[in-house]
Design a protein around this motif. Structure first.
Motif, PDB file in Angstrom:
ATOM      1  N   LEU A 241       0.834  -1.208   0.000  1.00 25.66           N
ATOM      2  CA  LEU A 241       0.000   0.000   0.000  1.00 25.66           C
ATOM      3  C   LEU A 241       0.862   1.248   0.000  1.00 25.66           C
ATOM      4  O   LEU A 241       0.594   2.206  -0.736  1.00 25.66           O
ATOM      5  CB  LEU A 241      -0.915  -0.002   1.225  1.00 25.66           C
ATOM      6  N   GLY A 242       1.909   1.258   0.827  1.00 24.03           N
ATOM      7  CA  GLY A 242       2.793   2.418   0.885  1.00 24.03           C
ATOM      8  C   GLY A 242       3.522   2.658  -0.425  1.00 24.03           C
ATOM      9  O   GLY A 242       3.610   3.800  -0.908  1.00 24.03           O
ATOM     10  N   VAL A 243       4.042   1.601  -1.033  1.00 20.74           N
ATOM     11  CA  VAL A 243       4.810   1.740  -2.279  1.00 20.74           C
ATOM     12  C   VAL A 243       3.905   2.186  -3.426  1.00 20.74           C
ATOM     13  O   VAL A 243       4.243   3.102  -4.192  1.00 20.74           O
ATOM     14  CB  VAL A 243       5.510   0.415  -2.627  1.00 20.74           C
ATOM     15  N   THR A 244       2.749   1.542  -3.565  1.00 23.90           N
ATOM     16  CA  THR A 244       1.848   1.895  -4.669  1.00 23.90           C
ATOM     17  C   THR A 244       1.272   3.303  -4.501  1.00 23.90           C
ATOM     18  O   THR A 244       1.081   4.013  -5.495  1.00 23.90           O
ATOM     19  CB  THR A 244       0.704   0.876  -4.778  1.00 23.90           C
ATOM     20  N   LEU A 245       1.005   3.706  -3.255  1.00 28.56           N
ATOM     21  CA  LEU A 245       0.515   5.072  -3.033  1.00 28.56           C
ATOM     22  C   LEU A 245       1.575   6.090  -3.417  1.00 28.56           C
ATOM     23  O   LEU A 245       1.272   7.120  -4.042  1.00 28.56           O
ATOM     24  CB  LEU A 245       0.123   5.252  -1.560  1.00 28.56           C
ATOM     25  N   PHE A 246       2.829   5.828  -3.075  1.00 24.63           N
ATOM     26  CA  PHE A 246       3.936   6.723  -3.433  1.00 24.63           C
ATOM     27  C   PHE A 246       4.020   6.902  -4.948  1.00 24.63           C
ATOM     28  O   PHE A 246       4.086   8.033  -5.460  1.00 24.63           O
ATOM     29  CB  PHE A 246       5.242   6.140  -2.881  1.00 24.63           C
ATOM     30  N   TYR A 247       3.986   5.810  -5.682  1.00 21.36           N
ATOM     31  CA  TYR A 247       4.100   5.899  -7.135  1.00 21.36           C
ATOM     32  C   TYR A 247       2.826   6.451  -7.774  1.00 21.36           C
ATOM     33  O   TYR A 247       2.893   7.127  -8.806  1.00 21.36           O
ATOM     34  CB  TYR A 247       4.444   4.529  -7.721  1.00 21.36           C
ATOM     35  N   ALA A 248       1.673   6.163  -7.179  1.00 16.60           N
ATOM     36  CA  ALA A 248       0.430   6.724  -7.715  1.00 16.60           C
ATOM     37  C   ALA A 248       0.442   8.244  -7.627  1.00 16.60           C
ATOM     38  O   ALA A 248      -0.022   8.936  -8.550  1.00 16.60           O
ATOM     39  CB  ALA A 248      -0.771   6.153  -6.960  1.00 16.60           C
ATOM     40  N   LEU A 249       0.992   8.784  -6.536  1.00 11.62           N
ATOM     41  CA  LEU A 249       1.084  10.236  -6.389  1.00 11.62           C
ATOM     42  C   LEU A 249       2.106  10.829  -7.360  1.00 11.62           C
ATOM     43  O   LEU A 249       1.895  11.921  -7.910  1.00 11.62           O
ATOM     44  CB  LEU A 249       1.463  10.585  -4.944  1.00 11.62           C
ATOM     45  N   ILE A 250       3.195  10.123  -7.580  1.00 16.97           N
ATOM     46  CA  ILE A 250       4.216  10.618  -8.512  1.00 16.97           C
ATOM     47  C   ILE A 250       3.662  10.671  -9.943  1.00 16.97           C
ATOM     48  O   ILE A 250       3.912  11.618 -10.694  1.00 16.97           O
ATOM     49  CB  ILE A 250       5.475   9.731  -8.444  1.00 16.97           C
ATOM     50  N   PHE A 251       2.910   9.655 -10.320  1.00 16.78           N
ATOM     51  CA  PHE A 251       2.366   9.582 -11.679  1.00 16.78           C
ATOM     52  C   PHE A 251       1.047  10.329 -11.817  1.00 16.78           C
ATOM     53  O   PHE A 251       0.450  10.317 -12.905  1.00 16.78           O
ATOM     54  CB  PHE A 251       2.157   8.123 -12.090  1.00 16.78           C
ATOM     55  N   LEU A 252       0.581  10.963 -10.752  1.00 15.59           N
ATOM     56  CA  LEU A 252      -0.707  11.643 -10.793  1.00 15.59           C
ATOM     57  C   LEU A 252      -0.794  12.709 -11.888  1.00 15.59           C
ATOM     58  O   LEU A 252      -1.827  12.826 -12.562  1.00 15.59           O
ATOM     59  CB  LEU A 252      -1.015  12.262  -9.427  1.00 15.59           C
ATOM     60  N   PRO A 253       0.256  13.530 -12.128  1.00 18.49           N
ATOM     61  CA  PRO A 253       0.147  14.542 -13.192  1.00 18.49           C
ATOM     62  C   PRO A 253      -0.090  13.962 -14.588  1.00 18.49           C
ATOM     63  O   PRO A 253      -0.674  14.640 -15.445  1.00 18.49           O
ATOM     64  CB  PRO A 253       1.502  15.271 -13.117  1.00 18.49           C
ATOM     65  N   VAL A 254       0.378  12.739 -14.845  1.00 17.96           N
ATOM     66  CA  VAL A 254       0.208  12.165 -16.190  1.00 17.96           C
ATOM     67  C   VAL A 254      -0.981  11.211 -16.257  1.00 17.96           C
ATOM     68  O   VAL A 254      -1.228  10.624 -17.315  1.00 17.96           O
ATOM     69  CB  VAL A 254       1.490  11.415 -16.626  1.00 17.96           C
ATOM     70  N   THR A 255      -1.707  11.072 -15.153  1.00 19.92           N
ATOM     71  CA  THR A 255      -2.834  10.135 -15.129  1.00 19.92           C
ATOM     72  C   THR A 255      -3.909  10.467 -16.165  1.00 19.92           C
ATOM     73  O   THR A 255      -4.389   9.564 -16.864  1.00 19.92           O
ATOM     74  CB  THR A 255      -3.449  10.078 -13.718  1.00 19.92           C
ATOM     75  N   PRO A 256      -4.335  11.751 -16.314  1.00 21.39           N
ATOM     76  CA  PRO A 256      -5.353  12.040 -17.341  1.00 21.39           C
ATOM     77  C   PRO A 256      -4.899  11.671 -18.745  1.00 21.39           C
ATOM     78  O   PRO A 256      -5.684  11.145 -19.543  1.00 21.39           O
ATOM     79  CB  PRO A 256      -5.574  13.553 -17.202  1.00 21.39           C
ATOM     80  N   PHE A 257      -3.632  11.933 -19.063  1.00 15.13           N
ATOM     81  CA  PHE A 257      -3.117  11.592 -20.393  1.00 15.13           C
ATOM     82  C   PHE A 257      -3.003  10.080 -20.561  1.00 15.13           C
ATOM     83  O   PHE A 257      -3.202   9.555 -21.658  1.00 15.13           O
ATOM     84  CB  PHE A 257      -1.759  12.256 -20.608  1.00 15.13           C
ATOM     85  N   ALA A 258      -2.671   9.390 -19.462  1.00 18.45           N
ATOM     86  CA  ALA A 258      -2.583   7.935 -19.529  1.00 18.45           C
ATOM     87  C   ALA A 258      -3.950   7.317 -19.790  1.00 18.45           C
ATOM     88  O   ALA A 258      -4.069   6.332 -20.522  1.00 18.45           O
ATOM     89  CB  ALA A 258      -2.006   7.390 -18.221  1.00 18.45           C
ATOM     90  N   ALA A 259      -5.001   7.903 -19.182  1.00 19.03           N
ATOM     91  CA  ALA A 259      -6.354   7.395 -19.411  1.00 19.03           C
ATOM     92  C   ALA A 259      -6.738   7.527 -20.878  1.00 19.03           C
ATOM     93  O   ALA A 259      -7.392   6.644 -21.452  1.00 19.03           O
ATOM     94  CB  ALA A 259      -7.352   8.153 -18.532  1.00 19.03           C
ATOM     95  N   ILE A 260      -6.312   8.641 -21.502  1.00 19.41           N
ATOM     96  CA  ILE A 260      -6.577   8.811 -22.937  1.00 19.41           C
ATOM     97  C   ILE A 260      -5.755   7.821 -23.751  1.00 19.41           C
ATOM     98  O   ILE A 260      -6.210   7.286 -24.762  1.00 19.41           O
ATOM     99  CB  ILE A 260      -6.263  10.260 -23.371  1.00 19.41           C
ATOM    100  N   GLY A 261      -4.539   7.554 -23.268  1.00 16.14           N
ATOM    101  CA  GLY A 261      -3.647   6.654 -23.998  1.00 16.14           C
ATOM    102  C   GLY A 261      -4.102   5.214 -24.026  1.00 16.14           C
ATOM    103  O   GLY A 261      -3.583   4.409 -24.808  1.00 16.14           O
ATOM    104  N   ILE A 262      -5.048   4.858 -23.166  1.00 11.71           N
ATOM    105  CA  ILE A 262      -5.565   3.484 -23.185  1.00 11.71           C
ATOM    106  C   ILE A 262      -6.227   3.179 -24.526  1.00 11.71           C
ATOM    107  O   ILE A 262      -6.194   2.044 -25.012  1.00 11.71           O
ATOM    108  CB  ILE A 262      -6.562   3.277 -22.026  1.00 11.71           C
TER     109      ILE A 262
END
Length: 235
Positions: free
Chosen positions: A114-135
């Motif tokens: 949980l700690g590791v995935t939360l850390f990386y989820a926050l780091i990748f948060l700025p690119v999350t909207p673009f990643a959703a489009i990239g699906i």
């Protein structure tokens, strides 16, 4: 006597045939075990694919930033698919009680993930909207979304573990918190060389000659060569 026995046998068979079908014993069908496909796919398989893809191609490091700059981060990220995979395997066995000792290890590992995935989820948060489009385009957006999806899958694993181990629920909070604390400490130690390198490099370029020489000595001892190279190339 033979006539009487024959007559009794006929009566017995008629009584047996008159029993309604509903009174026949019903054999219970085996319960279908839950497979938790979301947990398995996005908590274990996708993080593993993402890790292998990044190690082989270094795609994220070249385009955005380096998510695994050293072996410490590599170990922490590799623990995500391993621990989630073990948790999934335990859950599909459909055991009502895992045993307090086993449950503690599972919850400790769950807290670490949980700690590791939360850390990386926050780091990748700025690119999350673009990643959703990239699906939409060949599914490539699943890779940067992997930390967020793994975090959600790990939360689901936490819920299932809690439901499966209700008898030990009071004793399972500390292991999960301890696992998250270990993750935070490990991430801090993994980040420490880069932080020290930036700090010492900045001091080494200062106007104070004595402080610059001291910083250079410490930089040779504690500095990260990869961090210096990325700074030189503007990565």
């Amino acid at each position: 006597m033979q006539r009487i026995l024959a007559r009794l046998g006929t009566v017995k068979s008629e009584a047996t045939s008159s029993v309604p079908a509903s009174a026949a014993p019903v054999v219970d069908k085996p319960l279908r075990r839950k497979k938790y496909p979301f947990m398995f796919m996005f908590g274990s398989i996708l993080p593993l694919i993402t890790l292998v893809f990044e190690v082989v191609t270094r795609g994220c490091a070249a385009l955005i930033f380096d998510p695994i700059p050293n072996w410490r981060f590599l170990v922490l990220v590799a623990l995500v698919p391993i621990i989630n995979g073990l948790t999934w395997f335990h859950l599909i066995r459909d055991q009502a009680v895992a045993g307090e000792k086993t449950a503690k290890w599972l919850f400790a590992g769950n807290g670490l993930v949980l700690g590791v995935t939360l850390f990386y989820a926050l780091i990748f948060l700025p690119v999350t909207p673009f990643a959703a489009i990239g699906i939409i385009y060949l599914g490539i957006g699943f890779l940067p979304l992997s930390p967020l999806l793994a975090f959600v899958a790990t939360l689901l694993a936490t819920k299932r573990l809690r439901e499966q181990n209700e008898l030990h629920s009071g004793a399972l909070r500390k292991p999960r918190v301890l696992g998250m604390a270990v993750a935070a400490g490990a991430l801090a130690l993994a980040l420490l060389p880069s932080i020290l390198t930036h700090r010492l490099a900045h001091q080494a370029l200062g106007e104070d000659a004595e402080a610059a020489r001291t910083s250079m000595r410490w930089l040779r001892f504690l500095g990260s060569e990869n961090t210096l190279l990325r700074d030189c190339y503007g990565l």
